[in-house]
Write an enzyme that holds these catalytic residues in place. Structure first.
Site, PDB file in Angstrom:
ATOM      1  N   ILE A  11      89.083  34.605 -23.194  1.00  0.00           N
ATOM      2  CA  ILE A  11      90.183  33.813 -22.523  1.00  0.00           C
ATOM      3  C   ILE A  11      89.526  33.288 -21.480  1.00  0.00           C
ATOM      4  CG2 ILE A  11      92.413  33.877 -21.745  1.00  0.00           C
ATOM      5  CD1 ILE A  11      92.935  36.540 -23.162  1.00  0.00           C
ATOM      6  N   LEU A  32      77.691  38.593 -18.148  1.00  0.00           N
ATOM      7  CA  LEU A  32      77.417  38.633 -19.580  1.00  0.00           C
ATOM      8  C   LEU A  32      77.380  40.044 -20.407  1.00  0.00           C
ATOM      9  CD1 LEU A  32      74.696  35.785 -19.675  1.00  0.00           C
ATOM     10  CD2 LEU A  32      77.313  35.491 -19.912  1.00  0.00           C
ATOM     11  N   GLY A  35      80.742  38.806 -22.296  1.00  0.00           N
ATOM     12  CA  GLY A  35      80.825  37.420 -22.578  1.00  0.00           C
ATOM     13  C   GLY A  35      79.400  36.710 -23.281  1.00  0.00           C
ATOM     14  N   TYR A 139      94.355  51.204 -20.597  1.00  0.00           N
ATOM     15  CA  TYR A 139      94.002  49.872 -20.359  1.00  0.00           C
ATOM     16  C   TYR A 139      95.458  49.180 -19.742  1.00  0.00           C
ATOM     17  CZ  TYR A 139      94.293  44.958 -21.724  1.00  0.00           C
ATOM     18  OH  TYR A 139      94.366  43.649 -21.851  1.00  0.00           O
ATOM     19  N   LYS A 143      95.828  47.735 -15.820  1.00  0.00           N
ATOM     20  CA  LYS A 143      96.667  46.334 -15.410  1.00  0.00           C
ATOM     21  C   LYS A 143      97.742  46.541 -14.531  1.00  0.00           C
ATOM     22  CE  LYS A 143      93.657  43.666 -17.791  1.00  0.00           C
ATOM     23  NZ  LYS A 143      93.019  42.405 -17.297  1.00  0.00           N
ATOM     24  N   ILE A 205      95.277  49.048 -42.193  1.00  0.00           N
ATOM     25  CA  ILE A 205      96.456  48.800 -41.553  1.00  0.00           C
ATOM     26  C   ILE A 205      96.631  50.047 -40.982  1.00  0.00           C
ATOM     27  CG2 ILE A 205      99.068  48.562 -41.829  1.00  0.00           C
ATOM     28  CD1 ILE A 205      98.213  46.733 -44.345  1.00  0.00           C
ATOM     29  N   ARG A 219     103.570  42.298 -33.404  1.00  0.00           N
ATOM     30  CA  ARG A 219     103.035  41.823 -32.411  1.00  0.00           C
ATOM     31  C   ARG A 219     103.454  40.291 -32.114  1.00  0.00           C
ATOM     32  NH1 ARG A 219     102.629  46.414 -31.294  1.00  0.00           N
ATOM     33  NH2 ARG A 219     100.875  47.719 -30.964  1.00  0.00           N
ATOM     34  N   ASP A 283      99.198  52.776 -29.501  1.00  0.00           N
ATOM     35  CA  ASP A 283     100.044  51.659 -30.100  1.00  0.00           C
ATOM     36  C   ASP A 283     101.603  51.584 -29.829  1.00  0.00           C
ATOM     37  OD1 ASP A 283      98.074  49.834 -30.863  1.00  0.00           O
ATOM     38  OD2 ASP A 283      97.818  50.135 -32.906  1.00  0.00           O
TER      39      ASP A 283
HETATM   40  N1  UDP Z   1      95.568  46.578 -36.534  1.00  0.00           N
HETATM   41  C1  UDP Z   1      95.298  47.245 -37.655  1.00  0.00           C
HETATM   42  N2  UDP Z   1      94.203  47.190 -38.157  1.00  0.00           N
HETATM   43  C2  UDP Z   1      93.043  46.681 -37.518  1.00  0.00           C
HETATM   44  C3  UDP Z   1      93.325  46.091 -36.183  1.00  0.00           C
HETATM   45  C4  UDP Z   1      94.361  46.304 -35.916  1.00  0.00           C
HETATM   46  O1  UDP Z   1      96.321  47.511 -38.229  1.00  0.00           O
HETATM   47  O2  UDP Z   1      91.993  46.650 -38.195  1.00  0.00           O
HETATM   48  C5  UDP Z   1      96.653  46.617 -35.856  1.00  0.00           C
HETATM   49  C6  UDP Z   1      96.820  47.395 -34.430  1.00  0.00           C
HETATM   50  O3  UDP Z   1      96.869  48.716 -34.552  1.00  0.00           O
HETATM   51  C7  UDP Z   1      97.968  46.534 -33.910  1.00  0.00           C
HETATM   52  C8  UDP Z   1      98.082  45.505 -34.362  1.00  0.00           C
HETATM   53  O4  UDP Z   1      96.976  45.455 -35.561  1.00  0.00           O
HETATM   54  O5  UDP Z   1      99.289  47.461 -34.246  1.00  0.00           O
HETATM   55  C9  UDP Z   1      97.375  44.329 -33.319  1.00  0.00           C
HETATM   56  O6  UDP Z   1      96.032  44.933 -32.729  1.00  0.00           O
HETATM   57  P1  UDP Z   1      94.996  44.075 -31.863  1.00  0.00           P
HETATM   58  O7  UDP Z   1      93.827  45.235 -31.872  1.00  0.00           O
HETATM   59  O8  UDP Z   1      94.664  42.866 -32.551  1.00  0.00           O
HETATM   60  O9  UDP Z   1      95.813  43.930 -30.662  1.00  0.00           O
HETATM   61  P2  UDP Z   1      96.343  44.889 -29.463  1.00  0.00           P
HETATM   62  O10 UDP Z   1      97.925  44.894 -29.953  1.00  0.00           O
HETATM   63  O11 UDP Z   1      95.838  46.370 -29.363  1.00  0.00           O
HETATM   64  O12 UDP Z   1      96.163  44.227 -28.177  1.00  0.00           O
END
Ligand code: UDP
Length: 353
Positions: A11, A32, A35, A139, A143, A205, A219, A283
């Site tokens: 970002i 780095l 990055g 995490y 923040k 998934i 999301r 999650d």
């Molecule tokens: N996710 C998933 N399979 C993957 C990576 C992510 O099902 O290989 C799911 C994750 O559990 C969450 C959504 O996709 O529900 C978004 O995850 P990501 O890691 O992209 O972003 P986050 O929401 O953690 O910031």
């Protein structure tokens, strides 16, 4: 002139592009560690970490910054569950260090990368700024802690701060100069895109037993250029607003993991055979932004409201030779950095003491 901490990251590098295009001078401070040197296309690079007080003091002595935009942080939820102390050290302690040096040099404008992870399990379909903050992982808590530090610092020291709570950052520069390049990649969209482009990646998934329509997590995916644009507007806002302000940044549209898989298939024309695994710890079931405040107060208007358009830029990026070159570079490499001028050389001195 603005200091961008973490400007070689995903970002942060898009931020440097936007600042440059808006006519601002940019200094990037980045060690780095995550990055890429190849992302340092705009501004001057100072190699160093915000944990290093003397490095920061040298930087602030050398330049008169109008403000600081802070992107230098760790941001992987699952990793934060495994290594919480690393997250608190990197995301909280190092930010305190940066704020201390800003105060020493009387720089009082600060834009902070925050996250939707500060909210935890949502109690409403759309999350507005006043939603309770009960993070489910270190995490998000790291923040939130910084947001509190900012609030107190604004009150006590006259700092002016904006915290921008990103929902799920995605996509890339539309002409594929910069983009997301993590190794290993953990985020959903880049993993799916890379798989669709032929990479041998294990993608599953993470859970189909959530209380959502199709059982998978929802999301709000927002384009990285739209996020960067919001930071420019936040800087303008801080010209006249005092105190601390938090804004949620998302498109206001939720997509389930299954819907994202379908969207990537639609954009790439590739069938994806994705199996199901268990839930990923930390999650929340759904995170969708009510970003009315950013729209009304900052005048923010995302240019990529449709997820397929976001994914299209990610596909262009991951298929590009630039992405391949970045991934072939060893971590921390500075070889492809083209703008190691005075401060680059100078900062290498800091690096070697
Ligand atoms: N996710 C998933 N399979 C993957 C990576 C992510 O099902 O290989 C799911 C994750 O559990 C969450 C959504 O996709 O529900 C978004 O995850 P990501 O890691 O992209 O972003 P986050 O929401 O953690 O910031």
């Amino acid at each position: 002139m603005y200091l961008v901490c973490g400007g070689a990251g995903y970002i942060g590098s898009h931020m440097c592009k936007h600042l440059h295009e808006a006519g601002h001078e940019v200094v990037v401070c980045d060690d780095l560690s995550t990055g890429h040197a190849g992302a340092l296309l705009w501004g001057t690079h100072a190699y160093g970490s915000i944990e290093d007080t003397e490095f920061l003091r040298s930087l602030f002595s050398r330049y008169q910054f109008d403000g600081v935009l802070h992107f230098a942080a760790l941001s992987v939820v699952a990793e934060s569950m495994r290594e919480p102390q690393r997250y608190y050290r990197n995301n909280v302690a190092a930010t305190l260090n940066l704020l201390r040096v800003m105060r020493e040099f009387e720089v009082n404008k600060f834009v902070f990368s925050s996250t939707a992870a500060v909210f935890g399990e949502p109690q409403a379909r759309m999350i507005s700024e006043d939603h309770p903050t009960v993070p489910l992982n270190p995490y998000g808590l790291s923040k939130l802690m910084v947001e509190q530090v900012l609030r107190d610092s604004c009150r006590a020291y006259g700092l002016r701060a904006v915290a921008l709570r990103y929902f799920n950052a995605a996509g890339a520069d539309p002409v594929a100069r910069i983009g997301e390049a993590h190794d290993p990649e953990t985020h959903l969209i880049p993993k799916l895109v890379r798989k669709a482009l032929g990479e041998d990646l294990a993608v599953t998934i993470n859970g189909t037993d959530y209380t959502t329509e199709d059982g998978t997590c929802i999301r709000d995916y927002v384009h990285v250029d739209d996020l960067a644009q919001a930071h420019l507007l936040a800087l303008d806002h801080l010209d006249h607003a005092v105190g601390m302000h938090s804004f949620n940044l998302g498109n206001g549209t939720g997509h389930s993991v299954k819907q994202v898989v379908e969207a990537v298939q639609e954009v790439t024309g590739e069938g994806l055979d994705i199996s199901v695994s268990g839930r990923r710890a930390g999650d929340p079931s759904h995170l969708v932004a009510a970003s009315k405040l950013a729209r009304s107060v900052l005048g923010w208007a995302p240019r990529y409201p449709r997820i397929v358009d976001v994914i299209e830029t990610a596909v262009r990026w991951h298929a590009s030779p630039t992405y391949a070159a970045w991934m072939a570079e060893p971590p921390g490499s500075e070889v492809s950095c083209t703008n190691h001028d005075a401060i680059g050389a100078q900062s290498n001195q800091y690096r070697h003491g």
